[in-house]
Write a protein that holds these residues in place. Sequence first.
Motif, mmCIF file in Angstrom:
data_model
loop_
_atom_site.group_PDB
_atom_site.id
_atom_site.type_symbol
_atom_site.label_atom_id
_atom_site.label_comp_id
_atom_site.label_asym_id
_atom_site.label_seq_id
_atom_site.Cartn_x
_atom_site.Cartn_y
_atom_site.Cartn_z
ATOM 1 N N TRP A 1 0.847 -1.193 0.000
ATOM 2 C CA TRP A 1 0.000 0.000 0.000
ATOM 3 C C TRP A 1 0.881 1.241 0.000
ATOM 4 C CZ3 TRP A 1 -5.056 -0.563 -0.860
ATOM 5 C CH2 TRP A 1 -5.620 -1.828 -0.624
ATOM 6 N N PHE A 2 0.530 2.187 -0.881
ATOM 7 C CA PHE A 2 1.318 3.408 -1.016
ATOM 8 C C PHE A 2 0.651 4.566 -0.285
ATOM 9 C CE2 PHE A 2 3.404 0.933 -4.175
ATOM 10 C CZ PHE A 2 4.646 1.521 -4.361
ATOM 11 N N TYR A 3 1.487 5.448 0.247
ATOM 12 C CA TYR A 3 1.037 6.630 0.982
ATOM 13 C C TYR A 3 1.810 7.838 0.449
ATOM 14 C CZ TYR A 3 -0.790 3.105 4.171
ATOM 15 O OH TYR A 3 -1.461 2.024 4.696
ATOM 16 N N VAL A 4 1.100 8.857 0.008
ATOM 17 C CA VAL A 4 1.741 10.081 -0.461
ATOM 18 C C VAL A 4 2.013 10.977 0.737
ATOM 19 C CG1 VAL A 4 1.547 12.102 -1.951
ATOM 20 C CG2 VAL A 4 0.559 9.926 -2.680
ATOM 21 N N VAL A 5 3.263 11.347 0.907
ATOM 22 C CA VAL A 5 3.643 12.207 2.025
ATOM 23 C C VAL A 5 3.488 13.669 1.642
ATOM 24 C CG1 VAL A 5 5.523 12.869 3.568
ATOM 25 C CG2 VAL A 5 5.204 10.457 2.936
ATOM 26 N N ASP A 6 4.023 14.059 0.491
ATOM 27 C CA ASP A 6 3.918 15.450 0.056
ATOM 28 C C ASP A 6 4.647 15.629 -1.262
ATOM 29 O OD1 ASP A 6 3.235 18.161 0.128
ATOM 30 O OD2 ASP A 6 3.693 18.307 2.250
ATOM 31 N N ARG A 7 4.501 16.823 -1.832
ATOM 32 C CA ARG A 7 5.304 17.200 -2.985
ATOM 33 C C ARG A 7 6.738 17.422 -2.547
ATOM 34 N NH1 ARG A 7 4.450 16.082 -7.856
ATOM 35 N NH2 ARG A 7 5.554 17.941 -8.629
#
Length: 516
Positions: free
Chosen positions: A401-407
């Motif tokens: 499972w992937f999680y976007v932290v930020d740009r």
Amino acid sequence: MRMIDYFDRGLRIAHDKPCMIEGDTQKTYAQVAARVNAIAALLIADGFAPGAHAAVLSGNAMVAFEAVLGILRADGVWAMANNRASTSENAYLFDLLDIDTLFVHSEVADRIVEFRAQCPNIRRYIALDRAFDEADFFLEDRLDADAPPVPQRRTGAVEELGFLANTGGTTGRSKGVMLTNGNWQALVSSLVASMPMTMPPVNMVAAPMTHAAGPLALASMALGGTVVILPKFEPGPVIDAIERHRVTYMFLPPTAIYMLLSHPGVRDADFSSLQYISYAGAPMSLDRLRQAIAVFGPVMNASFGQTEASMCVTAMPPHEHLNAAGDLAHPGSCGRPNLLSIVEIMDDDGHILPPGERGEIVVRGPLVMAGYYKNPQATAEVSTHGWHHTGDIGVRDEDGWFYVVDRKKDMIISGGFNVYPAEVEKALLAHDAVQDCAVVGIPDEKWGEAVIAFVEARPGHKPQEATLIAFAREALGAVKTPKRIEIVRQLPRTNAGKVSRAELRKPYWEEAGRKI
């Protein structure tokens, strides 16, 4: 296959069924197909060459969708254009993308004067919805309803350019993104794989068709679906349209979902027809996600993608949102890679990172663009080590499972610590009084960069700075907690509707003698 071939599939299986609905106007697939053929015949007779580029400058409208399909039927390349962008930004893009023909809605007719001055390659301006002097002619005046079927003028090979999008300009001037027939095939296939539908969808377009909602609506036509068109997003009309037309699918950014949840009539409405609400473009508050599932039902569909790797690189469909206990199974995740994408986390040296380590999200597969139009240097920069670099910092867990932290470019370094704005925003969004927020770093003599937050209040609430800072500190600790919180009436947004952190940072960094 060409993009128009997917519409033709819908025509074959649903020729007498509703294709598009706008207000009280409804057209079947057969009616739309006849009009689309007439538009294509007009374009060809007017000298529109195979593979030429054309754009439609309009808000959400049935006639705008027909013009897009007419461009594709004439074997042209559709260049997506945003009517909410500034005249100068559109002029820059139209010149960059070598636009030959521009369909223009009367609402932005006054812009044609500047386009004529700045875009010498535009050969023809066509008035879309009514006659006006600035255009060369009104579409309706030149259509031949009895035009013979137009011939196929390009091969439809996977490598052929299908449409041109743009990056939105959040990190500088917009770039043209080349998307091929193969990219479109991968997008439609990925959507169908991640959101199986047992009946033709009823797809509501309330978000701007100039961004994700437009291509998603065209994709639904391959399934013989009906597209319900609203001129813009407004909570009341959206709720009414869902009930009236028994909408099954819609795409909305998280901010729009928050506005729906805040509408006083949302909990009395009938949402039983909904099968999928896709959300993407920004992290969604976990509390609001729980509220959305409670109000709309188990229909939320998360995804991650970008213009250069279209829309659904990863997906978390509704049945994977909740665990056996009925709570969020993977809080904050944007899903796992779809069937046609390979996704990894990479460090700055090109090494693939193991689960649990943060790095840049990189992608391979048929969703990835052919490159930036007339910009090989920028294409090379995002294609190092054989992967497409998204510019997003993320992490994956042991189960994929992937999680976007930020740009990557939005990261704040405060007191030597990395602070990701999205993490702070997520904490603030959990407060009942916060409708939306944005976090940025500003120059600070002590910390290097100080974390500050800008907050929009939820209707009927009056959040206090001290209360919100205390709330954030409990969730984040001292380092990541904003040093200051400003309550604003409205956050600045890009033409794509995303909060513009750059606009919020700008005055502070200019005062310090820097531009970022």
